[in-house]
Design a protein around this motif. Structure first.
Motif, PDB file in Angstrom:
ATOM      1  N   ASN A 301       0.854  -1.186   0.000  1.00 36.27           N
ATOM      2  CA  ASN A 301       0.000   0.000   0.000  1.00 36.27           C
ATOM      3  C   ASN A 301       0.891   1.237   0.000  1.00 36.27           C
ATOM      4  O   ASN A 301       1.892   1.295   0.707  1.00 36.27           O
ATOM      5  N   GLN A 302       0.554   2.213  -0.814  1.00 32.77           N
ATOM      6  CA  GLN A 302       1.329   3.444  -0.875  1.00 32.77           C
ATOM      7  C   GLN A 302       0.377   4.617  -1.030  1.00 32.77           C
ATOM      8  O   GLN A 302      -0.502   4.614  -1.890  1.00 32.77           O
ATOM      9  N   GLU A 303       0.537   5.629  -0.165  1.00 36.83           N
ATOM     10  CA  GLU A 303      -0.348   6.778  -0.181  1.00 36.83           C
ATOM     11  C   GLU A 303       0.388   8.005  -0.697  1.00 36.83           C
ATOM     12  O   GLU A 303       1.622   8.031  -0.784  1.00 36.83           O
ATOM     13  N   GLU A 304      -0.361   9.029  -1.009  1.00 34.90           N
ATOM     14  CA  GLU A 304       0.211  10.229  -1.616  1.00 34.90           C
ATOM     15  C   GLU A 304       1.172  10.962  -0.688  1.00 34.90           C
ATOM     16  O   GLU A 304       2.070  11.657  -1.136  1.00 34.90           O
ATOM     17  N   GLU A 309       3.481   0.818   3.022  1.00 36.01           N
ATOM     18  CA  GLU A 309       3.271  -0.337   3.889  1.00 36.01           C
ATOM     19  C   GLU A 309       3.766  -1.605   3.198  1.00 36.01           C
ATOM     20  O   GLU A 309       3.578  -1.783   1.995  1.00 36.01           O
ATOM     21  N   TRP A 310       4.396  -2.465   4.000  1.00 40.52           N
ATOM     22  CA  TRP A 310       4.818  -3.779   3.514  1.00 40.52           C
ATOM     23  C   TRP A 310       4.254  -4.856   4.434  1.00 40.52           C
ATOM     24  O   TRP A 310       4.167  -4.655   5.653  1.00 40.52           O
ATOM     25  N   ILE A 311       3.889  -5.962   3.878  1.00 38.86           N
ATOM     26  CA  ILE A 311       3.438  -7.125   4.636  1.00 38.86           C
ATOM     27  C   ILE A 311       4.491  -8.218   4.479  1.00 38.86           C
ATOM     28  O   ILE A 311       4.822  -8.624   3.359  1.00 38.86           O
ATOM     29  N   VAL A 312       5.018  -8.684   5.614  1.00 40.36           N
ATOM     30  CA  VAL A 312       6.045  -9.728   5.595  1.00 40.36           C
ATOM     31  C   VAL A 312       5.529 -10.909   6.399  1.00 40.36           C
ATOM     32  O   VAL A 312       5.269 -10.792   7.598  1.00 40.36           O
ATOM     33  N   LYS A 313       5.371 -12.058   5.767  1.00 38.89           N
ATOM     34  CA  LYS A 313       4.859 -13.242   6.447  1.00 38.89           C
ATOM     35  C   LYS A 313       5.998 -14.014   7.098  1.00 38.89           C
ATOM     36  O   LYS A 313       7.113 -14.051   6.584  1.00 38.89           O
ATOM     37  N   ASN A 314       5.678 -14.645   8.236  1.00 39.53           N
ATOM     38  CA  ASN A 314       6.686 -15.500   8.863  1.00 39.53           C
ATOM     39  C   ASN A 314       6.469 -16.943   8.427  1.00 39.53           C
ATOM     40  O   ASN A 314       5.490 -17.279   7.759  1.00 39.53           O
ATOM     41  N   SER A 315       7.380 -17.800   8.819  1.00 34.58           N
ATOM     42  CA  SER A 315       7.357 -19.184   8.332  1.00 34.58           C
ATOM     43  C   SER A 315       6.159 -19.975   8.841  1.00 34.58           C
ATOM     44  O   SER A 315       5.717 -20.926   8.197  1.00 34.58           O
TER      45      SER A 315
END
Length: 337
Positions: A301-304, A309-315
């Protein structure tokens, strides 16, 4: 009926266990036998909260005990140069310096403290003259407090501690003498806030109390340290002069090389930690910020306003780490699937 001196020691201990600290101090002055017995057995003060505030002309302290009772005292310089102690019921005068009297009273109470204190704070400020005007008074109190804590047979059990400090050695007057097995929250506040002065914490981060801490709050200080010393915290706020892509990635997950070097209290960082909740980094500069997308991938997600925002999943796939970047902050948050 037998006198106190004739009673078995186990009975005496049970009696003193029912008394509050004021009654114990009163009995301590009754006879040499009671003084020696109390000093030998050391009944528990049963403190839950200690709050100390230092001002330019007086010291204010509030003790809260496990039964809910309070002692609130103000120690100030009297007209003759001694000390005037103002309690909720009366005024008491002493010939000694007010810092000496306060430190002596605090030492007596902490001497008898056995159970864990939930919250201990030492704050100091002077909105008119500036906090640096009262720093010499605070340093004198910290010197006395360090002597008190060093004299204890065991480290003081404290769950949450907050210390106002402008220099590292002011924190080191208290933190090393707190039991790391009980300590959860470390708060280092800035009495001169807002301020752009740098706080060096190179000795603090080597303490076992720091390594075992769970929650950290130092938002009012710009700290001089590497992000590697913050990977074990489950929650917190910290301010840096500058951060780098490498520093952010290190907080996300400790590299295998550093893990093998055993430089951390826990071997995992935010992504892999089962206890991690949220952490906020405030910064003034972000070195090569544009490279963060090269490492984390395109933002989800990126706003003006330049918020990404980044989503990082764990194992385990049971939760994921959300990383939010703004123009002045980096947020790490654990989210459930």
């Amino acid at each position: 009926m037998p006198s106190l001196s004739e009673m078995p020691e186990v009975v005496m201990e049970k009696i003193f266990d029912k008394l509050d600290i004021r009654a114990i101090f009163t009995l301590r002055t009754v006879s040499r036998f009671l003084q020696d017995f109390i000093d030998d057995v050391v009944p528990d003060s049963k403190l839950k909260v200690v709050e100390v505030s230092v001002y330019s002309k007086y010291v204010w302290v509030r003790y809260t005990f496990s039964d809910g009772s309070l002692i609130i005292n103000t120690y100030e310089k009297s007209e003759n140069g001694g000390c005037k102690i103002v309690t909720r019921k009366k005024k008491v005068f002493d010939e000694l310096d007010y810092v000496e009297v306060f430190s002596g009273d605090l030492g007596n109470i902490l001497k008898f403290q056995k159970s864990a204190i939930q919250y201990f704070s030492l704050g100091w400020s002077d909105v008119i003259n500036g906090s640096k005007e009262i720093e010499p008074i605070t340093d004198k109190i910290l010197e006395k407090l360090e002597e008190i804590l060093k004299s204890r047979k065991r480290k003081l059990k404290v769950k949450n501690v907050r210390i106002d400090a402008l220099k590292q050695n002011q924190v080191l007057s208290i933190l090393p003498f707190v039991d790391s097995e009980y300590l959860e929250t470390i708060g280092i506040s800035n009495p001169e806030s807002p301020s752009n002065e740098i706080l060096n914490i190179d000795k603090i981060v080597q303490l076992e109390q720091w390594k075992q801490g769970k929650i950290l709050y130092t938002p009012e200080h710009i700290v001089a340290s590497s992000t590697e010393y913050f990977t074990h915290f489950s929650k917190g706020i910290v301010s840096f002069l500058s951060v780098s892509v490498e520093g952010v990635i290190l907080l996300k997950e400790v590299s295998p090389v550093l893990r093998r070097q055993k430089r951390f209290a826990r071997s995992c960082a935010f992504l892999s930690s089962s206890s991690f909740d949220n952490f906020q980094i405030k910064y003034q500069r972000f070195e090569e910020k544009e490279l963060l997308s090269d490492v984390l991938g395109l933002p989800s997600n990126q706003e003006e306003n330049d918020k990404k925002e980044w989503i990082v999943k764990n194992s385990s796939n049971t939760s994921f780490l959300k990383i939010i970047l703004t123009s002045s902050d980096v947020y790490f948050m654990r989210c459930s699937n």
